[in-house]
Design an enzyme around this catalytic site. Structure first.
Site, short mmCIF file in Angstrom:
data_model
loop_
_atom_site.label_atom_id
_atom_site.label_comp_id
_atom_site.label_asym_id
_atom_site.label_seq_id
_atom_site.Cartn_x
_atom_site.Cartn_y
_atom_site.Cartn_z
N GLY B 148 0.83 -1.20 0.00
CA GLY B 148 0.00 0.00 0.00
C GLY B 148 0.87 1.25 0.00
O GLY B 148 2.04 1.22 0.37
N CYS B 149 0.28 2.36 -0.41
CA CYS B 149 1.07 3.59 -0.54
C CYS B 149 1.53 4.10 0.82
O CYS B 149 2.72 4.37 1.02
CB CYS B 149 0.27 4.65 -1.29
SG CYS B 149 -1.43 4.87 -0.73
N TYR B 150 0.61 4.24 1.77
CA TYR B 150 1.02 4.69 3.11
C TYR B 150 2.06 3.74 3.72
O TYR B 150 3.09 4.20 4.22
CB TYR B 150 -0.19 4.80 4.03
CG TYR B 150 -1.13 5.95 3.76
CD1 TYR B 150 -0.70 7.27 3.82
CD2 TYR B 150 -2.47 5.72 3.48
CE1 TYR B 150 -1.58 8.33 3.61
CE2 TYR B 150 -3.35 6.77 3.27
CZ TYR B 150 -2.90 8.07 3.33
OH TYR B 150 -3.77 9.12 3.12
N GLN B 315 6.64 10.75 -1.23
CA GLN B 315 6.67 9.96 -2.47
C GLN B 315 5.50 10.38 -3.33
O GLN B 315 4.62 11.09 -2.89
CB GLN B 315 6.58 8.46 -2.16
CG GLN B 315 5.21 8.05 -1.64
CD GLN B 315 5.05 6.55 -1.43
OE1 GLN B 315 5.98 5.79 -1.60
NE2 GLN B 315 3.86 6.12 -1.03
#
Lengths: 349, 349, 349, 349
Positions: B148-150, B315
């Protein structure tokens, strides 16, 4: 590998040139100048470049620049013309992203830019760098005046109407309602540019007169071979609360001859071999984000009335409207593939 | 050249995969599926791709996908796990950008994603695709659960603190105050996502609980080898009125041992050989725009108190937080240069 | 009708004061000063005021200001303290929206604002203008130090925890992760504030130290009656690409006593009689746009762990965080209805 | 105090009506309907209203609405015309913010709105609610068709050219290049409206035809008394990445007579007694933010060529372009001060 210099590397066209040139297969950027940042690493100023270069800014040193094969001027108006002759004499090509070599008409240049031209003779030999329209001349040029962002959209949006014919449209009817993202004004600390003065806001500017008007007039005269008919075209730019992107909505009255032509096909054929000009299918609406970061210009045509044409033209003002077209011109001048370093896909979303 | 398939090509991770893979030197995208757009050209849906591909969407056809060397699932949660076994059996590697292969803890998976896992055995063999931390396992993997991004920001932001030592920080003190651009929620027509509900606005969301919390907990347990101490970390995501970009501000209490270490140097050494993780100099503030469109994650450290550490991690949620990391994992799996197709420079401004 | 003067009417707090005061039933704005715009109509500078006033800017003239009942200073730090004594001597009340009368601790003032205080005796008599917490003192005050925007959110967000008790929380654990729209930085032509440097971007700033930290510390000491425990709280501000709005996400460790209290009810009771502080229902997330243009602050509480509290606090930084609170203080000082001129509803969308 | 009902209170014109009416000195909002939110407090849906009302949504109940003195329809097209006759029969006035009572030409109505009109007789008796141009008729009306947002800018921008004369301009030359913020499309969960599809982007839409074209044509015919000459005017709307705000740039060819007139003075005199129409000084550029949240429309004129006029017209599409004009019409209908409830100053920044 050619050696490249960039004069004026702290503005947006400067950092955009770096973004493109640092990944270009045929060039090495060896000199990057700044009056204010001498000795500073460029990636300290623009962290997006971290990991891609060790370049540092240096003061403008003409001897260093002469070692380059080509020098880009990403400077305010009036800088390139001071150094171009010396560079050309040293066999260094010059691409100016400011206005020094855009206008052959010196009266207009002095009127709109408030300065006398420093090298009118060299100006005559310079080439106006609208890549698609002046390709052969650009290949031979020593000095390029890279077009303004708005004029690029107008020329590519209207060129097909004039290039093979002078009877399709009524030139005096042209109205250009143009819209630009804020980066078109450069990287300048002025009150009119701060976030809180531009976000969630829209306005026209320069309605009483804008520097790109004479450039558009001269360019259309060159494209069409007609003179005296473009002076009264209207050009009204607007400021859009977005970073990059430019859309020109151009209105033209068609002649009977123009009304009889299938202009969609006419445009598609005109640009059939162009990598960077995209004539979209009927009923398209070019969005600026579809060219974000890409050296691409998209055109769509509408005829809401039998004798009225609407041309929509979208580009990224910093790429096809500035740094990208400058690199495209460099590619032509050095016989690289025209698309070298310019194949990136637009960032969407 | 390997043959690539993408399942679910109408979302933002899908079009971002295309942006990266269409310019990747070692791959050919041969299949692109969509349930709703069968037969439509992808560049009709996403005009940014015009001129770069002739691909059309097709219905998901498992036999076609088996012809690919690797298939990316840019789909909602629960799709990849239905097809992964059959693909692996056909020697096709699978990279899932959704959550099907992120959590080994099936209780948590069912709780947060509301579905039973379709292939728990294959899940055990799958590898969590945090490229920098699991590189060797990824090289051998057949199935990748792309993070996942987080969680990507948290793991890369905290890994140095745990990797060589379990005594630098108090794990239960960790607070992650995370901020994401709107594209993190995907391309979905829901009221909460419309422009006028998000522009010029800021808010927290998911404060009572967010799917990425269990992923972060499990990942930190794996990194640290410690269990039972991360459950009480706080994770509060916020929504920023911007398209792309993610910044996590992470607060950690240091132990006496941690307070005695030069953490700046510690982090720099930990990531010294990484192309895509940038430990910025002291007193830096990583801006999300510095990684816009780039597969890059930037870290900065602050110690406002002797025993309190603040880690800033930025990011692009769609690149290093999704599609870029997926391509990085593909590069590892097929022994390509890890940076292949991922060398683009962030778009600034 | 009282007579009002505004010193410094070209910044955002100045024009916001005008927006509120020109519609206020009990006041007449008679003086508006500017060093640079003497003689210019204010509605020429801010066309939003066209039709609402004929006011012109004038140079600061202390005799004119003495004719006013109250003078607002919407100036840079250091201006109000030069004129306050003379005005107070003439029976003119002073409300300073800068920092001259915020900090009683002169060591901190000199450290963070880089100047010696011009009137330390008057400072002692001045009142810190957090309306809800210092109401009675404000009614009697001659000089008000209007609070900083961030400190307003922190004080109103935490006051209930300290006001009736010193045992609910561990003060040294407080972490304030704050986010502000760009207008918080004022109307200044600096490179860091231009549109293209802030749009579609997110970052932390001032992590190594921010002027509002000592103000928060001093304020929490006053609220709680505790000293020496707040110095180590963390305060990390971030910049959001929006015009107005501020959200503070505050993390606090609860004591056993604090964990046993029903904090939702506790807060609701604490603010039951306040017009401008809204304790939202459980599971709410205060959005900054819900207070856009309104003198309103909204609070929501979460307990993601039994002993950890998350307080979300939203306001419009230019209204409750600046000009609105200043008008609220004026209302108290002149025994107007506290809500006079402040009843506007937030602009949504 | 009159009793007011609002049908359709979950969209942006509905919440904007509430923002204005809840602070209006002469009205009480008693009914607020929604098909989907029956029983829900409106301030739960729109927290900006917290503290200002206890209203709850209810299902549409015609008997309840008949108790109101006036009912606003902030609904999709086609709702008001179903209920208007019954309400008028009960002596309840109707103000429709959708298109049901905008077009007298039923052929155009059916073509553009895809439905048959439900009460053509009542339509004939209804009045088109462009307050400044139809003031006397509005005072007597039972049913008001509140104008579209774009048509409002065009009519007020061009009315002076036609009202006293039919010889100033060439009507067939009119080109309207219009730009709107996203809220103009309402509050709808459609893919085209999500944040990530609109932010940092600009495009034209509806170029092949837009519902406001026939409304503009009919309105200009009424204003000018000329027919058959406006059908070929061009109207090209564009979408601006902002929440509120609309700017129309209108191009008109002047006749010799028109070229001879001092149009600046002509316009100023025409609107001399209007509170909500502001003819700005020469060389002004009306910014949309100068009217953000305000019932105000600003006009500026340019003559870049002796016989070409450019009219710039700015408004907030939700206020003077919708809810504000509706309240202005209500004020006229009930003999309130025309400015009652509409005196708020635009929110800048």
């Amino acid at each position: 590998m050619i050696s490249v210099g960039i004069v004026g590397g702290t503005g947006y066209t400067g950092v955009e040139l770096l973004r493109l040139l640092l990944r270009h297969p045929n060039v090495q950027v060896n000199v990057l100048t700044s009056r204010t940042e001498d000795g500073r690493r460029v990636d300290d100023m623009f962290p997006s470049l971290r990991g891609h270069t060790d370049l540092k800014y240096s003061d403008l040193n003409i001897e260093q620049l002469k070692q380059c094969d080509v020098v880009f001027f990403a400077t305010p108006h009036g800088v390139a013309m001071k150094h171009a002759e010396e560079l050309v004499a040293a066999n260094t090509k010059v691409i100016d992203l400011a206005a020094d070599f855009r206008l052959q008409n010196l009266v207009q240049f002095e009127k709109w830019y408030g300065m006398q031209h420093a090298c009118p003779e060299l100006l005559k030999d310079s080439v106006y760098g609208l890549s698609e329209l002046n390709r052969e001349k650009i290949k031979q040029a020593n000095v390029i005046g890279n077009p303004g962002c708005y004029p690029t959209t107008v020329q590519l949006g209207l060129a097909p109407l004039f290039k093979h014919s002078d009877t399709l449209v009524k030139p005096e009817s042209i109205i250009i309602d143009a819209k630009s993202g804020v980066s078109g004004a450069g990287r300048k600390a002025s009150m009119g540019m701060i976030y809180t003065e531009n976000a969630d806001n829209f306005k026209a500017y320069g309605v009483a007169g804008h520097r790109h008007h004479p450039e558009i007039v001269e360019a259309l005269e060159n494209i069409s071979g007609q003179t005296g008919v473009f002076d009264q075209i209207l050009f009204v730019p607007h400021l859009v609360p977005m970073i990059r992107g430019m859309l020109s909505t151009i209105y033209v009255d068609l002649t009977d001859a123009g009304a009889a032509v299938d202009l969609q096909t006419w445009y598609e054929q005109f640009y059939a071999n162009e990598s960077f000009v995209d004539v979209m299918p009927e009923n398209s609406s070019p969005e600026t984000r579809s060219v974000r970061g890409a050296n691409q210009l998209r055109i769509a045509l509408y005829k809401p009335q039998p004798k009225k044409l609407v041309v929509l033209v979208a580009q990224d003002n910093l790429v096809k409207g500035a740094a990208g077209q400058a690199v495209q011109n460099m590619n032509l001048m050095f016989s690289f593939a025209e698309t070298a370093g310019l194949e990136g896909i637009g960032l969407l979303p």
